[in-house]
Scaffold this motif. Sequence first.
Motif, PDB file in Angstrom:
ATOM      1  N   VAL A   1      11.113  -1.495   9.089  1.00 42.92           N
ATOM      2  CA  VAL A   1      11.589  -2.859   8.817  1.00 42.92           C
ATOM      3  C   VAL A   1      11.609  -3.225   7.340  1.00 42.92           C
ATOM      4  O   VAL A   1      12.240  -4.208   6.957  1.00 42.92           O
ATOM      5  CB  VAL A   1      10.766  -3.907   9.603  1.00 42.92           C
ATOM      6  CG1 VAL A   1      10.964  -3.724  11.106  1.00 42.92           C
ATOM      7  CG2 VAL A   1       9.287  -3.838   9.236  1.00 42.92           C
ATOM      8  N   ALA A   2      10.929  -2.425   6.498  1.00 39.70           N
ATOM      9  CA  ALA A   2      10.881  -2.761   5.072  1.00 39.70           C
ATOM     10  C   ALA A   2      10.572  -1.518   4.254  1.00 39.70           C
ATOM     11  O   ALA A   2       9.964  -0.556   4.742  1.00 39.70           O
ATOM     12  CB  ALA A   2       9.838  -3.833   4.799  1.00 39.70           C
ATOM     13  N   ASP A   3      10.992  -1.552   2.995  1.00 35.68           N
ATOM     14  CA  ASP A   3      10.697  -0.505   2.026  1.00 35.68           C
ATOM     15  C   ASP A   3       9.780  -1.108   0.966  1.00 35.68           C
ATOM     16  O   ASP A   3       9.921  -2.286   0.627  1.00 35.68           O
ATOM     17  CB  ASP A   3      11.986  -0.018   1.358  1.00 35.68           C
ATOM     18  CG  ASP A   3      12.981   0.495   2.377  1.00 35.68           C
ATOM     19  OD1 ASP A   3      12.746   1.591   2.902  1.00 35.68           O
ATOM     20  OD2 ASP A   3      13.968  -0.208   2.659  1.00 35.68           O
ATOM     21  N   GLY A   4       8.878  -0.296   0.448  1.00 34.90           N
ATOM     22  CA  GLY A   4       7.957  -0.847  -0.538  1.00 34.90           C
ATOM     23  C   GLY A   4       7.575   0.137  -1.616  1.00 34.90           C
ATOM     24  O   GLY A   4       7.848   1.336  -1.519  1.00 34.90           O
TER      25      GLY A   4
ATOM     26  N   THR B   1       2.075  -3.081  12.774  1.00 33.42           N
ATOM     27  CA  THR B   1       2.907  -2.537  11.698  1.00 33.42           C
ATOM     28  C   THR B   1       2.020  -1.711  10.778  1.00 33.42           C
ATOM     29  O   THR B   1       0.932  -2.141  10.415  1.00 33.42           O
ATOM     30  CB  THR B   1       3.574  -3.672  10.890  1.00 33.42           C
ATOM     31  OG1 THR B   1       4.336  -4.475  11.779  1.00 33.42           O
ATOM     32  CG2 THR B   1       4.471  -3.122   9.807  1.00 33.42           C
ATOM     33  N   GLU B   2       2.494  -0.523  10.407  1.00 36.36           N
ATOM     34  CA  GLU B   2       1.719   0.358   9.541  1.00 36.36           C
ATOM     35  C   GLU B   2       2.456   0.648   8.246  1.00 36.36           C
ATOM     36  O   GLU B   2       3.674   0.719   8.214  1.00 36.36           O
ATOM     37  CB  GLU B   2       1.473   1.697  10.244  1.00 36.36           C
ATOM     38  CG  GLU B   2       0.562   1.604  11.440  1.00 36.36           C
ATOM     39  CD  GLU B   2       0.338   2.968  12.044  1.00 36.36           C
ATOM     40  OE1 GLU B   2      -0.628   3.634  11.609  1.00 36.36           O
ATOM     41  OE2 GLU B   2       1.115   3.363  12.917  1.00 36.36           O
ATOM     42  N   VAL B   3       1.666   0.828   7.175  1.00 36.14           N
ATOM     43  CA  VAL B   3       2.194   1.299   5.901  1.00 36.14           C
ATOM     44  C   VAL B   3       2.235   2.820   5.985  1.00 36.14           C
ATOM     45  O   VAL B   3       1.209   3.455   6.230  1.00 36.14           O
ATOM     46  CB  VAL B   3       1.302   0.859   4.717  1.00 36.14           C
ATOM     47  CG1 VAL B   3       1.751   1.521   3.424  1.00 36.14           C
ATOM     48  CG2 VAL B   3       1.298  -0.654   4.584  1.00 36.14           C
ATOM     49  N   GLU B   4       3.435   3.399   5.829  1.00 35.48           N
ATOM     50  CA  GLU B   4       3.588   4.854   5.830  1.00 35.48           C
ATOM     51  C   GLU B   4       4.088   5.273   4.453  1.00 35.48           C
ATOM     52  O   GLU B   4       5.207   4.923   4.072  1.00 35.48           O
ATOM     53  CB  GLU B   4       4.567   5.297   6.913  1.00 35.48           C
ATOM     54  CG  GLU B   4       4.064   5.060   8.316  1.00 35.48           C
ATOM     55  CD  GLU B   4       5.037   5.521   9.393  1.00 35.48           C
ATOM     56  OE1 GLU B   4       6.123   6.064   9.054  1.00 35.48           O
ATOM     57  OE2 GLU B   4       4.725   5.323  10.575  1.00 35.48           O
ATOM     58  N   PHE B   5       3.263   6.013   3.725  1.00 37.44           N
ATOM     59  CA  PHE B   5       3.641   6.437   2.379  1.00 37.44           C
ATOM     60  C   PHE B   5       4.613   7.606   2.436  1.00 37.44           C
ATOM     61  O   PHE B   5       4.461   8.522   3.255  1.00 37.44           O
ATOM     62  CB  PHE B   5       2.401   6.805   1.563  1.00 37.44           C
ATOM     63  CG  PHE B   5       1.683   5.603   1.041  1.00 37.44           C
ATOM     64  CD1 PHE B   5       2.115   4.975  -0.114  1.00 37.44           C
ATOM     65  CD2 PHE B   5       0.594   5.083   1.716  1.00 37.44           C
ATOM     66  CE1 PHE B   5       1.471   3.840  -0.597  1.00 37.44           C
ATOM     67  CE2 PHE B   5      -0.063   3.961   1.243  1.00 37.44           C
ATOM     68  CZ  PHE B   5       0.387   3.340   0.087  1.00 37.44           C
ATOM     69  N   LEU B   6       5.612   7.563   1.562  1.00 34.43           N
ATOM     70  CA  LEU B   6       6.599   8.628   1.436  1.00 34.43           C
ATOM     71  C   LEU B   6       6.204   9.603   0.337  1.00 34.43           C
ATOM     72  O   LEU B   6       6.690  10.739   0.317  1.00 34.43           O
ATOM     73  CB  LEU B   6       7.972   8.033   1.133  1.00 34.43           C
ATOM     74  CG  LEU B   6       8.475   6.988   2.135  1.00 34.43           C
ATOM     75  CD1 LEU B   6       9.777   6.382   1.664  1.00 34.43           C
ATOM     76  CD2 LEU B   6       8.629   7.609   3.514  1.00 34.43           C
TER      77      LEU B   6
ATOM     78  N   ARG C   1       2.012   7.186 -11.412  1.00 32.94           N
ATOM     79  CA  ARG C   1       3.343   6.949 -10.851  1.00 32.94           C
ATOM     80  C   ARG C   1       3.272   5.980  -9.671  1.00 32.94           C
ATOM     81  O   ARG C   1       2.293   5.951  -8.942  1.00 32.94           O
ATOM     82  CB  ARG C   1       3.949   8.268 -10.363  1.00 32.94           C
ATOM     83  CG  ARG C   1       3.953   9.388 -11.388  1.00 32.94           C
ATOM     84  CD  ARG C   1       4.944   9.099 -12.498  1.00 32.94           C
ATOM     85  NE  ARG C   1       4.812  10.013 -13.620  1.00 32.94           N
ATOM     86  CZ  ARG C   1       5.573  11.071 -13.799  1.00 32.94           C
ATOM     87  NH1 ARG C   1       6.513  11.362 -12.958  1.00 32.94           N
ATOM     88  NH2 ARG C   1       5.370  11.837 -14.859  1.00 32.94           N
ATOM     89  N   PRO C   2       4.340   5.222  -9.466  1.00 31.08           N
ATOM     90  CA  PRO C   2       4.409   4.382  -8.268  1.00 31.08           C
ATOM     91  C   PRO C   2       4.530   5.254  -7.011  1.00 31.08           C
ATOM     92  O   PRO C   2       5.005   6.392  -7.092  1.00 31.08           O
ATOM     93  CB  PRO C   2       5.670   3.541  -8.473  1.00 31.08           C
ATOM     94  CG  PRO C   2       6.343   4.053  -9.678  1.00 31.08           C
ATOM     95  CD  PRO C   2       5.495   5.076 -10.331  1.00 31.08           C
ATOM     96  N   ARG C   3       4.085   4.709  -5.884  1.00 28.37           N
ATOM     97  CA  ARG C   3       4.203   5.397  -4.587  1.00 28.37           C
ATOM     98  C   ARG C   3       5.086   4.572  -3.668  1.00 28.37           C
ATOM     99  O   ARG C   3       4.839   3.394  -3.444  1.00 28.37           O
ATOM    100  CB  ARG C   3       2.837   5.571  -3.932  1.00 28.37           C
ATOM    101  CG  ARG C   3       1.964   6.580  -4.606  1.00 28.37           C
ATOM    102  CD  ARG C   3       0.630   6.691  -3.911  1.00 28.37           C
ATOM    103  NE  ARG C   3       0.775   7.310  -2.608  1.00 28.37           N
ATOM    104  CZ  ARG C   3      -0.136   7.213  -1.632  1.00 28.37           C
ATOM    105  NH1 ARG C   3      -1.225   6.499  -1.810  1.00 28.37           N
ATOM    106  NH2 ARG C   3       0.048   7.803  -0.483  1.00 28.37           N
ATOM    107  N   ARG C   4       6.094   5.218  -3.121  1.00 29.68           N
ATOM    108  CA  ARG C   4       6.989   4.539  -2.177  1.00 29.68           C
ATOM    109  C   ARG C   4       6.374   4.545  -0.777  1.00 29.68           C
ATOM    110  O   ARG C   4       5.649   5.468  -0.410  1.00 29.68           O
ATOM    111  CB  ARG C   4       8.341   5.252  -2.127  1.00 29.68           C
ATOM    112  CG  ARG C   4       9.070   5.256  -3.463  1.00 29.68           C
ATOM    113  CD  ARG C   4      10.274   6.175  -3.429  1.00 29.68           C
ATOM    114  NE  ARG C   4       9.830   7.529  -3.109  1.00 29.68           N
ATOM    115  CZ  ARG C   4      10.520   8.386  -2.352  1.00 29.68           C
ATOM    116  NH1 ARG C   4      11.693   8.067  -1.851  1.00 29.68           N
ATOM    117  NH2 ARG C   4      10.050   9.610  -2.114  1.00 29.68           N
ATOM    118  N   PHE C   5       6.703   3.491  -0.021  1.00 30.51           N
ATOM    119  CA  PHE C   5       6.261   3.433   1.372  1.00 30.51           C
ATOM    120  C   PHE C   5       7.273   2.671   2.208  1.00 30.51           C
ATOM    121  O   PHE C   5       8.177   2.021   1.683  1.00 30.51           O
ATOM    122  CB  PHE C   5       4.866   2.807   1.503  1.00 30.51           C
ATOM    123  CG  PHE C   5       4.762   1.365   1.079  1.00 30.51           C
ATOM    124  CD1 PHE C   5       5.061   0.331   1.953  1.00 30.51           C
ATOM    125  CD2 PHE C   5       4.339   1.035  -0.203  1.00 30.51           C
ATOM    126  CE1 PHE C   5       4.942  -0.999   1.566  1.00 30.51           C
ATOM    127  CE2 PHE C   5       4.216  -0.283  -0.609  1.00 30.51           C
ATOM    128  CZ  PHE C   5       4.524  -1.301   0.287  1.00 30.51           C
TER     129      PHE C   5
END
Length: 123
Positions: free
Chosen positions: A70-73, A112-117, A49-53
Motif C-alpha cells: 500500500v505504500a513505499d518508504g 501492516t508490516e514494514v518490509e525492507f527492500l 545510505r537510506p533503506r527502501r521499504f
Amino acid sequence: MTEITPTAVEVLRDLARRSLSDRDVQQLLDDVTTELTGRTVVHRHQDLRPRRFVLHRHEDVTGMSGEGLVADGVLWPDGTASVRWRGEHPSIVFWDRGRVSVEFIHGHVGATEVEFLDPEEPA
C-alpha cells in the motif's frame, strides 16, 4: 548596541571545549541531539545510505487503502522516514521518529508490516 545571547548549544560547546578535545565536543553535541530529537546526526564523512521499504498490509482494518503493498518508504540515515502512499490519491508523509512512528501509526497491531527492500548496513 544590542548584546547577542548565545544559544544553549553554543554555551554547551564552550563549556565542553574547556576540558574535551574537538572530537569529543562534537560527539557530545551529536549525543545531545540524538537524546533530544531521537535522530542521529549524519556527517558528510560517514558512508550511510537510506533503506527502501514497502508497507505490506495483510488486513485493511480501516477499509481505506486495501491489502497488499500500500505504500513505499525510505528510512533515512538520520533515523527519519518518509512514506508515499500508492493509489488514486497518493500522498507523502515524513516521520521524525522514523520506523517507530511508521509502525505505530500504520501498523494496526500487526495488520501492516514494514518490509525492507535493502539490507541493513553493518554497525
